[in-house]
Motif scaffolding. Structure first.
Motif, PDB file in Angstrom:
ATOM      1  N   MET A  15       3.791  -2.981   7.854  1.00 39.11           N
ATOM      2  CA  MET A  15       2.873  -3.356   6.794  1.00 39.11           C
ATOM      3  C   MET A  15       3.656  -3.415   5.484  1.00 39.11           C
ATOM      4  O   MET A  15       4.396  -2.488   5.154  1.00 39.11           O
ATOM      5  CB  MET A  15       1.742  -2.325   6.701  1.00 39.11           C
ATOM      6  N   VAL A  16       3.508  -4.522   4.758  1.00 37.00           N
ATOM      7  CA  VAL A  16       4.196  -4.695   3.483  1.00 37.00           C
ATOM      8  C   VAL A  16       3.145  -4.917   2.405  1.00 37.00           C
ATOM      9  O   VAL A  16       2.285  -5.800   2.526  1.00 37.00           O
ATOM     10  CB  VAL A  16       5.169  -5.884   3.522  1.00 37.00           C
ATOM     11  N   TYR A  17       3.231  -4.140   1.356  1.00 34.36           N
ATOM     12  CA  TYR A  17       2.249  -4.176   0.265  1.00 34.36           C
ATOM     13  C   TYR A  17       2.995  -4.364  -1.051  1.00 34.36           C
ATOM     14  O   TYR A  17       3.854  -3.565  -1.401  1.00 34.36           O
ATOM     15  CB  TYR A  17       1.463  -2.862   0.258  1.00 34.36           C
ATOM     16  N   GLU A  18       2.665  -5.442  -1.772  1.00 29.59           N
ATOM     17  CA  GLU A  18       3.316  -5.721  -3.050  1.00 29.59           C
ATOM     18  C   GLU A  18       2.271  -5.767  -4.154  1.00 29.59           C
ATOM     19  O   GLU A  18       1.318  -6.552  -4.092  1.00 29.59           O
ATOM     20  CB  GLU A  18       4.070  -7.047  -2.980  1.00 29.59           C
ATOM     21  N   PHE A  19       2.483  -4.953  -5.159  1.00 31.46           N
ATOM     22  CA  PHE A  19       1.526  -4.778  -6.250  1.00 31.46           C
ATOM     23  C   PHE A  19       2.214  -5.142  -7.556  1.00 31.46           C
ATOM     24  O   PHE A  19       3.172  -4.482  -7.961  1.00 31.46           O
ATOM     25  CB  PHE A  19       1.068  -3.313  -6.247  1.00 31.46           C
ATOM     26  N   THR A  20       1.763  -6.227  -8.210  1.00 29.62           N
ATOM     27  CA  THR A  20       2.427  -6.720  -9.412  1.00 29.62           C
ATOM     28  C   THR A  20       1.417  -7.002 -10.511  1.00 29.62           C
ATOM     29  O   THR A  20       0.214  -7.048 -10.277  1.00 29.62           O
ATOM     30  CB  THR A  20       3.218  -8.012  -9.108  1.00 29.62           C
ATOM     31  N   GLY A  21       1.938  -7.225 -11.731  1.00 29.87           N
ATOM     32  CA  GLY A  21       1.085  -7.532 -12.874  1.00 29.87           C
ATOM     33  C   GLY A  21       1.208  -6.476 -13.944  1.00 29.87           C
ATOM     34  O   GLY A  21       2.254  -5.840 -14.117  1.00 29.87           O
ATOM     35  N   GLY A  22       0.124  -6.265 -14.671  1.00 31.18           N
ATOM     36  CA  GLY A  22       0.120  -5.288 -15.744  1.00 31.18           C
ATOM     37  C   GLY A  22      -1.286  -5.044 -16.244  1.00 31.18           C
ATOM     38  O   GLY A  22      -2.228  -5.772 -15.897  1.00 31.18           O
ATOM     39  N   PRO A  23      -1.484  -4.005 -17.077  1.00 33.26           N
ATOM     40  CA  PRO A  23      -2.830  -3.611 -17.497  1.00 33.26           C
ATOM     41  C   PRO A  23      -3.521  -4.621 -18.399  1.00 33.26           C
ATOM     42  O   PRO A  23      -4.747  -4.579 -18.536  1.00 33.26           O
ATOM     43  CB  PRO A  23      -2.591  -2.283 -18.237  1.00 33.26           C
ATOM     44  N   CYS A  24      -2.773  -5.530 -19.025  1.00 31.04           N
ATOM     45  CA  CYS A  24      -3.404  -6.496 -19.932  1.00 31.04           C
ATOM     46  C   CYS A  24      -3.719  -7.825 -19.262  1.00 31.04           C
ATOM     47  O   CYS A  24      -4.683  -8.492 -19.629  1.00 31.04           O
ATOM     48  CB  CYS A  24      -2.511  -6.739 -21.156  1.00 31.04           C
ATOM     49  N   GLU A  25      -2.898  -8.216 -18.287  1.00 31.41           N
ATOM     50  CA  GLU A  25      -3.148  -9.504 -17.625  1.00 31.41           C
ATOM     51  C   GLU A  25      -3.854  -9.367 -16.281  1.00 31.41           C
ATOM     52  O   GLU A  25      -4.345 -10.346 -15.724  1.00 31.41           O
ATOM     53  CB  GLU A  25      -1.838 -10.270 -17.436  1.00 31.41           C
ATOM     54  N   GLY A  26      -3.943  -8.171 -15.751  1.00 35.56           N
ATOM     55  CA  GLY A  26      -4.533  -7.967 -14.442  1.00 35.56           C
ATOM     56  C   GLY A  26      -3.460  -7.743 -13.392  1.00 35.56           C
ATOM     57  O   GLY A  26      -2.263  -7.815 -13.675  1.00 35.56           O
ATOM     58  N   TYR A  27      -3.895  -7.441 -12.184  1.00 32.73           N
ATOM     59  CA  TYR A  27      -2.974  -7.104 -11.110  1.00 32.73           C
ATOM     60  C   TYR A  27      -3.184  -8.006  -9.903  1.00 32.73           C
ATOM     61  O   TYR A  27      -4.308  -8.378  -9.556  1.00 32.73           O
ATOM     62  CB  TYR A  27      -3.153  -5.648 -10.690  1.00 32.73           C
ATOM     63  N   SER A  28      -2.062  -8.334  -9.265  1.00 29.16           N
ATOM     64  CA  SER A  28      -2.085  -9.122  -8.032  1.00 29.16           C
ATOM     65  C   SER A  28      -1.578  -8.260  -6.884  1.00 29.16           C
ATOM     66  O   SER A  28      -0.692  -7.423  -7.068  1.00 29.16           O
ATOM     67  CB  SER A  28      -1.198 -10.369  -8.160  1.00 29.16           C
ATOM     68  N   VAL A  29      -2.147  -8.492  -5.714  1.00 34.20           N
ATOM     69  CA  VAL A  29      -1.721  -7.804  -4.502  1.00 34.20           C
ATOM     70  C   VAL A  29      -1.376  -8.848  -3.448  1.00 34.20           C
ATOM     71  O   VAL A  29      -2.165  -9.753  -3.172  1.00 34.20           O
ATOM     72  CB  VAL A  29      -2.818  -6.865  -3.961  1.00 34.20           C
ATOM     73  N   ALA A  30      -0.187  -8.745  -2.884  1.00 34.82           N
ATOM     74  CA  ALA A  30       0.211  -9.541  -1.720  1.00 34.82           C
ATOM     75  C   ALA A  30       0.443  -8.569  -0.574  1.00 34.82           C
ATOM     76  O   ALA A  30       1.170  -7.582  -0.733  1.00 34.82           O
ATOM     77  CB  ALA A  30       1.480 -10.342  -2.016  1.00 34.82           C
ATOM     78  N   PHE A  31      -0.159  -8.851   0.543  1.00 33.03           N
ATOM     79  CA  PHE A  31      -0.192  -7.872   1.624  1.00 33.03           C
ATOM     80  C   PHE A  31       0.030  -8.581   2.950  1.00 33.03           C
ATOM     81  O   PHE A  31      -0.543  -9.643   3.206  1.00 33.03           O
ATOM     82  CB  PHE A  31      -1.561  -7.194   1.603  1.00 33.03           C
ATOM     83  N   ARG A  32       0.876  -8.000   3.794  1.00 35.69           N
ATOM     84  CA  ARG A  32       1.071  -8.541   5.135  1.00 35.69           C
ATOM     85  C   ARG A  32       1.104  -7.401   6.142  1.00 35.69           C
ATOM     86  O   ARG A  32       1.759  -6.380   5.917  1.00 35.69           O
ATOM     87  CB  ARG A  32       2.355  -9.364   5.224  1.00 35.69           C
ATOM     88  N   PHE A  33       0.418  -7.620   7.242  1.00 33.32           N
ATOM     89  CA  PHE A  33       0.257  -6.606   8.275  1.00 33.32           C
ATOM     90  C   PHE A  33       0.510  -7.275   9.625  1.00 33.32           C
ATOM     91  O   PHE A  33      -0.251  -8.154  10.046  1.00 33.32           O
ATOM     92  CB  PHE A  33      -1.167  -6.059   8.187  1.00 33.32           C
ATOM     93  N   VAL A  34       1.619  -6.931  10.267  1.00 30.82           N
ATOM     94  CA  VAL A  34       1.977  -7.530  11.559  1.00 30.82           C
ATOM     95  C   VAL A  34       2.049  -6.422  12.600  1.00 30.82           C
ATOM     96  O   VAL A  34       2.751  -5.422  12.392  1.00 30.82           O
ATOM     97  CB  VAL A  34       3.320  -8.284  11.496  1.00 30.82           C
ATOM     98  N   ILE A  35       1.324  -6.595  13.695  1.00 28.06           N
ATOM     99  CA  ILE A  35       1.286  -5.538  14.696  1.00 28.06           C
ATOM    100  C   ILE A  35       1.251  -6.129  16.095  1.00 28.06           C
ATOM    101  O   ILE A  35       0.610  -7.150  16.347  1.00 28.06           O
ATOM    102  CB  ILE A  35       0.065  -4.616  14.469  1.00 28.06           C
ATOM    103  N   GLN A  36       2.007  -5.510  17.002  1.00 25.18           N
ATOM    104  CA  GLN A  36       2.009  -5.895  18.410  1.00 25.18           C
ATOM    105  C   GLN A  36       1.376  -4.773  19.214  1.00 25.18           C
ATOM    106  O   GLN A  36       1.810  -3.620  19.140  1.00 25.18           O
ATOM    107  CB  GLN A  36       3.426  -6.158  18.905  1.00 25.18           C
ATOM    108  N   VAL A  37       0.353  -5.120  19.965  1.00 20.79           N
ATOM    109  CA  VAL A  37      -0.376  -4.135  20.762  1.00 20.79           C
ATOM    110  C   VAL A  37      -0.201  -4.469  22.239  1.00 20.79           C
ATOM    111  O   VAL A  37      -0.390  -5.621  22.653  1.00 20.79           O
ATOM    112  CB  VAL A  37      -1.871  -4.124  20.409  1.00 20.79           C
TER     113      VAL A  37
END
Length: 285
Positions: free
Chosen positions: A62-84
């Motif tokens: 699982m990869v979680y990327e959290f970017t931005g700032g308190p004045c412009e807002g925040y973006s989240v990019a998220f990827r979850f790869v799983i083999q069952v």
């Protein structure tokens, strides 16, 4: 077993996804510490399973990327790869990819989610939600195009994280809140109950996680947190059981580690394996 549930629940972690996200409603309500913009990688494995689950093995990331700032807002990019793997030796690979943006006041929330099963697109959700006086106005583009009015004042993911950090900083042990995160069909509201444990100072022992990644979090206090998600549309009139539960250590800068994803008949473990610090977007005066 609906394997796509794994991706849906992981995204909600986020918080972290749990729940992993960021800006709160109103700039005056500052969190104890500014949220850390970062990219975190978690290695996933099977922690516990029952015979009813029919699972023999799990591996993923699982990869979680959290970017931005308190004045412009925040973006989240998220990827979850799983083999069952199941007990018959068959395997299934689920790849969930999501991106979202929440404005500085947590008034509007944009989201896009795609789920691939064995490399084929299985589900896609896209839309924009905005808080109104007593409801959320939802402009949904995928899986179908329509406008939806969601009653109540559910929190968006980054707003929920801020409220959770505020409650923890005040020494509160329970936070009950409705949550809208654009998951599943894009129009669901979840009722959540967060249980916050006692404050722990410093980064804590890395245990099975990468020591270098844990050290990058910094010398911040943290709390053990468990969030239960309940389906608000459930018709169950008896003792309600959560659809999922997420456990993790939450730091006052918004970073999470030592994840536990509980689906009832099986649990996944998410260990922090890498952490990259990202410069925040600074406010323009």
């Amino acid at each position: 077993m609906n394997i796509t549930r794994l991706g849906v629940f992981a995204a909600r972690t986020g918080a972290t996804a749990v729940v992993l996200g960021a800006a709160l409603s109103g700039a005056a309500q500052a969190a104890p510490t500014e949220l850390l913009t970062h990219r975190a990688v978690y290695d996933l494995s099977l922690a516990e399973t029952s015979q009813a689950a029919g699972i023999s093995g799990v591996s993923g990331r699982m990869v979680y990327e959290f970017t931005g700032g308190p004045c412009e807002g925040y973006s989240v990019a998220f990827r979850f790869v799983i083999q069952v793997s199941d007990e018959r030796g068959q395997t299934r690979v689920t790849d969930l990819q999501t991106s979202s943006f929440e404005d500085p006041a947590s008034k509007a929330f944009q989201f896009l989610s795609k789920t691939y099963v064995n490399r084929k697109l299985s589900e896609e959700t896209r839309g924009r939600a905005e808080h109104a006086d007593d409801h959320i106005a939802l402009d949904l583009k995928k899986p179908d195009e329509r406008e939806v009015r969601l009653s109540g004042t559910a929190l968006f993911p980054t707003e929920h994280l801020r409220r959770l950090l505020e409650a923890a900083d005040k020494g509160e042990t329970i936070l009950v809140a409705d949550l809208f995160d654009g998951s599943e069909t894009g129009d669901k509201v979840y009722e959540t109950t967060s249980v916050i444990g006692a404050r722990r100072d410093g980064p804590g022992s890395p245990g099975e996680e990468d020591a270098g990644a844990v050290a990058k979090i910094g010398d911040h206090p943290h709390w053990p947190v468990t969030i239960a998600y309940f389906d608000s549309e459930s018709e169950d009139t008896g003792e309600r059981m959560p659809a999922y539960q997420l456990g993790f250590l939450l730091y006052d800068n918004g970073v999470s580690r030592r994840l536990k994803l509980d689906y009832g008949d099986f649990e996944l473990r998410g260990n922090l394996s890498d952490l990259t610090l990202i410069d925040p977007v600074t406010c323009k005066h």
